[in-house]
Design a protein around this motif. Structure first.
Motif, short mmCIF file in Angstrom:
data_model
loop_
_atom_site.label_atom_id
_atom_site.label_comp_id
_atom_site.label_asym_id
_atom_site.label_seq_id
_atom_site.Cartn_x
_atom_site.Cartn_y
_atom_site.Cartn_z
N SER A 30 0.83 -1.19 0.00
CA SER A 30 0.00 0.00 0.00
C SER A 30 0.87 1.25 0.00
N TYR A 31 0.55 2.19 -0.87
CA TYR A 31 1.31 3.43 -1.00
C TYR A 31 1.45 4.20 0.31
N PRO A 32 0.41 4.26 1.17
CA PRO A 32 0.58 5.00 2.42
C PRO A 32 1.70 4.48 3.31
N SER A 33 2.06 3.21 3.18
CA SER A 33 3.15 2.70 4.01
C SER A 33 4.47 3.37 3.67
N GLY A 34 4.68 3.68 2.39
CA GLY A 34 5.89 4.40 2.00
C GLY A 34 5.90 5.82 2.51
N LEU A 35 4.74 6.47 2.45
CA LEU A 35 4.64 7.82 3.00
C LEU A 35 4.89 7.81 4.51
N ALA A 36 4.35 6.79 5.19
CA ALA A 36 4.56 6.68 6.64
C ALA A 36 6.02 6.47 6.97
N ALA A 37 6.72 5.68 6.16
CA ALA A 37 8.15 5.46 6.39
C ALA A 37 8.93 6.76 6.26
N GLU A 38 8.58 7.57 5.27
CA GLU A 38 9.26 8.85 5.09
C GLU A 38 8.96 9.80 6.25
N LEU A 39 7.72 9.80 6.72
CA LEU A 39 7.35 10.67 7.83
C LEU A 39 8.05 10.26 9.12
N SER A 40 8.18 8.94 9.32
CA SER A 40 8.75 8.45 10.58
C SER A 40 10.26 8.63 10.63
#
Length: 303
Positions: A30-40
């Motif tokens: 899921s694309y949001p997991s990559g965004l979450a990784a960048e945010l974290s």
């Protein structure tokens, strides 16, 4: 189309904030997991990538270099990197082509600059792993820029498999947005911006497309695979990501799975596309594609 895409991205914010970065052995499709990784942890390597002591195995003798599009390696490869690492590949990623858009967005710099950075990175990977060739998997601009590397920077003999996901190989209208480029170029500031914008050089009719020369015939020993989706809103028309040649396999995801509604951003996370990539890198052990319902941006239903 642009406003719909923006609304869809904004709608993902709650999911991104709730999600955490995927574990190396449990990738999220899921694309949001990559965004979450960048945010974290901004700028982190995706799970499974950039082990500079990795030794390629006999089963997978080529290291795999993953090249992002107008994004960065943390966001783009949060799924495919751990999948490949868990399958026994040495995986390497980098954020290249950082330009006027800032460090969050690579592949923005002029294509020539991006290609030179990719060339240097590939040489670094080859030296670290002791290999003659690497396999390339590129999304969007990351599937197009390497053709400059092949044509102009001596890359042909260093690549074995070349997999391009939704690459604007023959230019892109960006769902009509590219038609505004002449208006932008009518101002001095706009002309300067366009000159420093790598993706701008791939507008339809751009003379740079002849320089890029996405012709598989220049490298008959490279095995090319293209993967596109009919629902792409960035690399448009979606057929821009296809090529002709005896050393090319073109894959339209909806021909494999009619319930796959992935668009441009979700594509590197799409389980159907991921299986196609695995099969392209190791055709001797290819597995059948399992069809499922894949939604734009968010991924497989129930996945």
């Amino acid at each position: 189309m642009r406003s719909a895409t923006l609304c869809a991205l904004l709608a993902l914010i709650p999911a991104v904030l709730a999600a955490g970065p995927a574990a190396a052995d449990e990738p999220s499709y899921s694309y949001p997991s990559g965004l979450a990784a960048e945010l974290s942890e901004p700028g982190q390597s995706p799970p499974g990538a950039n082990d500079w002591h990795c030794t390629p195995s006999a089963a997978h003798p080529n290291p795999v270099v993953l090249l992002h599009g107008l994004s960065n390696d943390t966001i783009s490869w949060n799924t495919l990197s751990p999948v490949l690492a868990n399958a026994g590949y040495c995986v390497f990623t980098t954020t290249y082509g950082v330009g006027l858009a800032g460090p969050l967005i690579g592949a923005f710099a002029p294509v020539e600059d991006s290609a030179r950075q990719i060339a240097d990175f590939i040489d670094r990977v080859r030296a670290a792993t002791g290999t003659e060739k690497v396999d390339l998997v590129g999304h969007s601009m990351g599937g197009a820029v390497p053709f400059y590397y092949l044509n102009r920077l001596g890359g042909v003999g260093k690549i074995d498999h070349y997999v391009a996901l939704a690459a604007p190989l023959h230019g892109t209208t960006v769902s009509g947005i590219a038609s505004l480029q002449p208006l932008l170029e009518s101002t001095a500031f706009g002309r300067e911006l366009v000159q420093q914008c790598g993706p701008c050089s791939l507008s339809p009719g751009s003379p740079f497309l002849d320089t890029l020369n996405p012709d598989p015939a220049i490298a008959p020993d490279i095995r090319f695979t293209t993967v596109v989706t009919r629902y792409d809103e960035i690399a448009t028309p979606y057929t821009t990501g296809l090529m002709d040649g005896p050393n090319v396999r073109n894959v339209v995801l909806q021909d494999l799975c009619a319930t796959d509604f992935t668009e441009h951003y979700e594509l590197p996370y799409d389980p159907v596309a991921v299986r196609v990539v695995l099969n392209a890198l190791d055709p001797a052990h290819a597995q059948s594609v399992s069809c499922t319902v894949v939604l734009p941006f968010v991924g497989p239903v129930g996945g």
